[in-house]
Design a protein around this motif. Structure first.
Motif, PDB file in Angstrom:
ATOM      1  N   ARG A  64       0.981  -0.971  -0.185  1.00  0.00           N
ATOM      2  CA  ARG A  64       0.501  -0.052  -0.162  1.00  0.00           C
ATOM      3  C   ARG A  64       0.894   0.905  -0.070  1.00  0.00           C
ATOM      4  O   ARG A  64       1.973   1.959   0.369  1.00  0.00           O
ATOM      5  CB  ARG A  64      -0.997  -0.072   1.142  1.00  0.00           C
ATOM      6  CG  ARG A  64      -1.771  -1.269   1.474  1.00  0.00           C
ATOM      7  CD  ARG A  64      -2.904  -0.651   2.724  1.00  0.00           C
ATOM      8  NE  ARG A  64      -3.955   0.077   1.817  1.00  0.00           N
ATOM      9  CZ  ARG A  64      -5.061  -0.291   0.954  1.00  0.00           C
ATOM     10  NH1 ARG A  64      -4.919  -1.611   0.743  1.00  0.00           N
ATOM     11  NH2 ARG A  64      -5.995   0.572   0.928  1.00  0.00           N
ATOM     12  N   PRO A  65       0.585   2.166  -0.677  1.00  0.00           N
ATOM     13  CA  PRO A  65       1.545   3.444  -0.496  1.00  0.00           C
ATOM     14  C   PRO A  65       1.198   4.117   1.119  1.00  0.00           C
ATOM     15  O   PRO A  65       0.396   4.283   1.647  1.00  0.00           O
ATOM     16  CB  PRO A  65       0.563   4.651  -2.099  1.00  0.00           C
ATOM     17  CG  PRO A  65      -0.552   3.237  -2.564  1.00  0.00           C
ATOM     18  CD  PRO A  65      -0.928   2.197  -1.566  1.00  0.00           C
ATOM     19  N   VAL A  66       2.176   4.611   1.476  1.00  0.00           N
ATOM     20  CA  VAL A  66       1.748   5.175   1.902  1.00  0.00           C
ATOM     21  C   VAL A  66       1.461   7.006   1.749  1.00  0.00           C
ATOM     22  O   VAL A  66       1.815   7.342   0.608  1.00  0.00           O
ATOM     23  CB  VAL A  66       4.103   5.796   2.630  1.00  0.00           C
ATOM     24  CG1 VAL A  66       4.341   4.410   2.595  1.00  0.00           C
ATOM     25  CG2 VAL A  66       4.354   6.555   1.721  1.00  0.00           C
ATOM     26  N   ALA A  67       1.569   7.858   2.681  1.00  0.00           N
ATOM     27  CA  ALA A  67       0.645   9.222   2.525  1.00  0.00           C
ATOM     28  C   ALA A  67       2.089  10.018   2.095  1.00  0.00           C
ATOM     29  O   ALA A  67       3.393   9.727   2.632  1.00  0.00           O
ATOM     30  CB  ALA A  67       0.180   9.690   3.782  1.00  0.00           C
ATOM     31  N   VAL A  68       1.766  11.067   1.113  1.00  0.00           N
ATOM     32  CA  VAL A  68       2.776  11.626   1.012  1.00  0.00           C
ATOM     33  C   VAL A  68       3.295  12.783   2.367  1.00  0.00           C
ATOM     34  O   VAL A  68       2.584  12.660   2.898  1.00  0.00           O
ATOM     35  CB  VAL A  68       2.245  12.953  -0.063  1.00  0.00           C
ATOM     36  CG1 VAL A  68       3.400  13.668  -0.721  1.00  0.00           C
ATOM     37  CG2 VAL A  68       1.727  12.360  -1.254  1.00  0.00           C
ATOM     38  N   GLY A  69       5.049  12.707   2.648  1.00  0.00           N
ATOM     39  CA  GLY A  69       5.697  13.224   2.923  1.00  0.00           C
ATOM     40  C   GLY A  69       5.888  11.916   4.687  1.00  0.00           C
ATOM     41  O   GLY A  69       6.760  12.001   5.335  1.00  0.00           O
ATOM     42  N   GLU A  70       5.641  11.008   4.344  1.00  0.00           N
ATOM     43  CA  GLU A  70       5.614   9.107   5.360  1.00  0.00           C
ATOM     44  C   GLU A  70       6.967   8.414   3.995  1.00  0.00           C
ATOM     45  O   GLU A  70       7.219   8.768   2.780  1.00  0.00           O
ATOM     46  CB  GLU A  70       4.976   8.924   5.105  1.00  0.00           C
ATOM     47  CG  GLU A  70       4.042   9.531   6.783  1.00  0.00           C
ATOM     48  CD  GLU A  70       2.677   8.567   6.678  1.00  0.00           C
ATOM     49  OE1 GLU A  70       2.203   7.020   6.698  1.00  0.00           O
ATOM     50  OE2 GLU A  70       1.783   9.466   7.114  1.00  0.00           O
ATOM     51  N   VAL A  71       7.725   8.163   4.682  1.00  0.00           N
ATOM     52  CA  VAL A  71       8.881   7.411   4.403  1.00  0.00           C
ATOM     53  C   VAL A  71       8.226   6.255   4.120  1.00  0.00           C
ATOM     54  O   VAL A  71       7.380   5.277   4.923  1.00  0.00           O
ATOM     55  CB  VAL A  71       9.837   6.883   5.745  1.00  0.00           C
ATOM     56  CG1 VAL A  71      10.836   5.924   5.206  1.00  0.00           C
ATOM     57  CG2 VAL A  71      10.727   8.419   6.737  1.00  0.00           C
ATOM     58  N   GLY A  72       8.591   5.738   3.066  1.00  0.00           N
ATOM     59  CA  GLY A  72       8.192   4.257   2.276  1.00  0.00           C
ATOM     60  C   GLY A  72       9.388   3.841   1.786  1.00  0.00           C
ATOM     61  O   GLY A  72      10.373   4.458   1.117  1.00  0.00           O
ATOM     62  N   GLU A  73       9.775   2.497   0.852  1.00  0.00           N
ATOM     63  CA  GLU A  73       9.884   1.904   0.240  1.00  0.00           C
ATOM     64  C   GLU A  73       9.786   2.271  -1.361  1.00  0.00           C
ATOM     65  O   GLU A  73       8.503   2.334  -1.877  1.00  0.00           O
ATOM     66  CB  GLU A  73      10.119   0.892   0.238  1.00  0.00           C
ATOM     67  CG  GLU A  73      11.043  -0.187  -0.743  1.00  0.00           C
ATOM     68  CD  GLU A  73      10.369  -2.037  -1.044  1.00  0.00           C
ATOM     69  OE1 GLU A  73      10.420  -2.545   0.212  1.00  0.00           O
ATOM     70  OE2 GLU A  73      11.738  -1.968  -1.985  1.00  0.00           O
ATOM     71  N   LEU A  74      10.673   3.240  -2.057  1.00  0.00           N
ATOM     72  CA  LEU A  74      10.820   3.229  -3.630  1.00  0.00           C
ATOM     73  C   LEU A  74      10.488   1.899  -4.458  1.00  0.00           C
ATOM     74  O   LEU A  74      11.537   0.842  -4.353  1.00  0.00           O
ATOM     75  CB  LEU A  74      12.278   4.176  -4.022  1.00  0.00           C
ATOM     76  CG  LEU A  74      12.123   4.610  -5.384  1.00  0.00           C
ATOM     77  CD1 LEU A  74      10.611   5.173  -5.528  1.00  0.00           C
ATOM     78  CD2 LEU A  74      13.637   5.630  -5.571  1.00  0.00           C
ATOM     79  N   VAL A  75       9.897   1.889  -5.273  1.00  0.00           N
ATOM     80  CA  VAL A  75       9.406   0.968  -5.960  1.00  0.00           C
ATOM     81  C   VAL A  75       9.759   1.790  -7.621  1.00  0.00           C
ATOM     82  O   VAL A  75       8.467   2.499  -7.855  1.00  0.00           O
ATOM     83  CB  VAL A  75       7.671   0.325  -5.697  1.00  0.00           C
ATOM     84  CG1 VAL A  75       7.465  -0.921  -6.858  1.00  0.00           C
ATOM     85  CG2 VAL A  75       8.180  -0.155  -4.576  1.00  0.00           C
ATOM     86  N   LEU A  76      10.197   0.961  -8.692  1.00  0.00           N
ATOM     87  CA  LEU A  76      10.277   2.027  -9.809  1.00  0.00           C
ATOM     88  C   LEU A  76       9.730   0.967 -10.893  1.00  0.00           C
ATOM     89  O   LEU A  76      10.458  -0.333 -11.055  1.00  0.00           O
ATOM     90  CB  LEU A  76      11.518   2.268  -9.492  1.00  0.00           C
ATOM     91  CG  LEU A  76      12.281   2.982  -9.363  1.00  0.00           C
ATOM     92  CD1 LEU A  76      13.720   3.471  -9.267  1.00  0.00           C
ATOM     93  CD2 LEU A  76      11.519   4.346  -9.604  1.00  0.00           C
TER      94      LEU A  76
END
Ligand SMILES: [Zn+2]
Length: 436
Positions: free
Chosen positions: A281-293
């Motif tokens: 699930r995407p994290v909210a803008v401004g929160e730390v998360g894993e980059l998926v490209l």
């Protein structure tokens, strides 16, 4: 010669960006998925169980791609794996990673078209650096099979800049070379830039008074860690620009001139998601998360929804430079797999580096994670400059870590010159486990 002005026109105006970008991305994604569906065995197998046409369903429903799968695929279909969209003779470049956690390098083939796309990515990244026609690049890099700065070198020469290769020489020779040829932009890892500065001081070479005006640093976090950046900028008398890219993905993000301490993503070349680490699930803008490209232009050996393991935080504020491209505030914040759990604390190596690099008397350091006992223990070895007061320095570092990161750690000093130096990615975490 392309100048900063012409480079700034990235195909459509900034005002149109918000409307044009999703269309451009979805067009490129469709082209990619159609090709993959037609002739890429790795993704054909991966998508076979979808029960739907991968090119027509919502791309966010496509399964993730993991590095472990790619390594397993290369073992099963040696030597290059099956993530190849075209017949073998179309691939003109081979590069590989510096090694994975399983110890095996990941090999990566590219077609001329994919290579050209990566050079284009660099041209767009360079537009953030405010290059001048007189700029001269130096690459203190071995030019071996690691992708590193091969593409940056070729992209800069294609744009008309003089580019100097620093393969096949030692560090002192590189320093003399860059001074003699009046290089203005140096591309390397933060660790190696620190090492060159240390050596320049020993050799009494004046880096701060040289022609160098910018350092483009990649391969590991560091350029966005305040204390490391300040040290580098004062040692070199130059502005630091952080860059992010992966051998298997491509050149992805760079810091802009107006807003240090973060990197803009090349939105027209990548689909990027920031997801809960290990989750979907995407994290909210401004929160730390894993980059998926998902890279949109490397069709010969693509990656679709690739879990990079790198942690980022999207800056919720618009950037003063004016580009609407999303920005990773603070750069790459760490990796999903490098967090150290010690006595109830979760510590990222980058937080330790931020404290350690504030001490100019520390030349190099190493984090020892000892998992041989029932509880994980952490110690830090620091290598002081000759003449520094070792016990005062150890106490000061231990106190700073305790005050800021709220845990106690043993600090041990080691003799000058005894810790390893690195040209490429540094390995400063040393794990001891009961299996060793
Ligand atoms: Zn910006």
């Amino acid at each position: 010669m392309l100048t900063a002005g012409t480079l700034d026109n990235r195909g459509f105006s900034r005002a149109d960006m918000n409307d044009a970008l999703p269309q451009l991305q979805s067009h490129r994604l469709r082209v990619l998925l159609e090709q993959v569906k037609a002739s890429n065995p790795f993704y054909q197998r991966k998508y076979a169980s979808l029960g739907a046409d991968p090119a027509t369903i919502d791309w966010r429903c496509l399964p993730f791609t993991h590095k472990a799968e790619l390594i397993a695929d290369q073992s099963e279909y040696p030597p290059y794996g099956s993530n190849l969209t075209y017949e073998a003779r179309r691939y003109i470049r081979l590069h590989q990673t510096s090694g994975t956690s399983s110890g095996r390098p990941l090999r990566w083939l590219d077609t001329a078209e994919s290579w050209d796309w990566m050079l284009g990515c660099w041209s767009r990244l360079f537009s953030f650096l405010d290059l001048q026609p007189t700029d001269c690049f130096f690459f203190p890099f071995s030019f071996g099979p690691f992708l590193g700065f091969w593409t940056a070198f070729e992209a800069a020469t294609r744009l008309g800049y003089r580019c100097l290769a620093g393969g096949g020489m030692g560090s002192t020779a590189r320093l003399r070379f860059l001074l003699e040829h009046r290089a203005t932009i140096i591309c390397c890892t933060p660790t190696y830039a620190l090492h060159l500065a240390e050596l320049a001081a020993q050799e009494q070479l004046d880096l701060a008074g040289s022609s160098v005006r910018a350092l483009v640093l990649a391969g590991e976090p560091g350029a966005c860690i305040d204390s490391t950046r300040q040290r580098l900028e004062s040692q070199w008398g130059a502005r630091v620009f952080d860059h992010y890219g992966l051998t298997e993905v491509g050149p992805t993000a760079i810091e802009c001139r107006a807003n240090p301490g973060g990197m803009h993503l090349l939105e027209e070349d990548y689909l990027a998601e920031v997801l809960a680490p290990q989750g979907d699930r995407p994290v909210a803008v401004g929160e730390v998360g894993e980059l998926v490209l998902t890279n949109l232009g490397r069709i010969g050996s693509p990656l679709i929804r690739y879990r990079t393991g790198d942690l980022v935080r999207i800056d919720p504020k618009p950037c003063p430079c004016g580009t609407p491209w999303r920005r990773f505030a603070g750069g790459i914040l760490g990796r999903t797999d490098d967090m150290i759990h010690v006595r109830g604390n979760n510590v990222y190596p980058s937080s330790l580096e931020a404290v350690i690099r504030r001490f100019p008397e520390i030349v190099e350091y190493r984090i020892i994670v000892d998992q041989t006992g029932p509880l994980t223990d952490l110690a830090i070895e620091i290598e002081p400059t000759p003449g520094a007061d070792r016990s005062l320095l150890s106490e000061a570092v231990a106190r700073a870590i305790r005050d800021e990161l709220l845990f106690r750690v043993a600090i041990r000093t080691v003799d000058p010159g005894s810790l390893p130096r690195f040209e490429m990615k540094a390995r400063r975490i040393f794990r001891k486990s009961a299996d060793d």
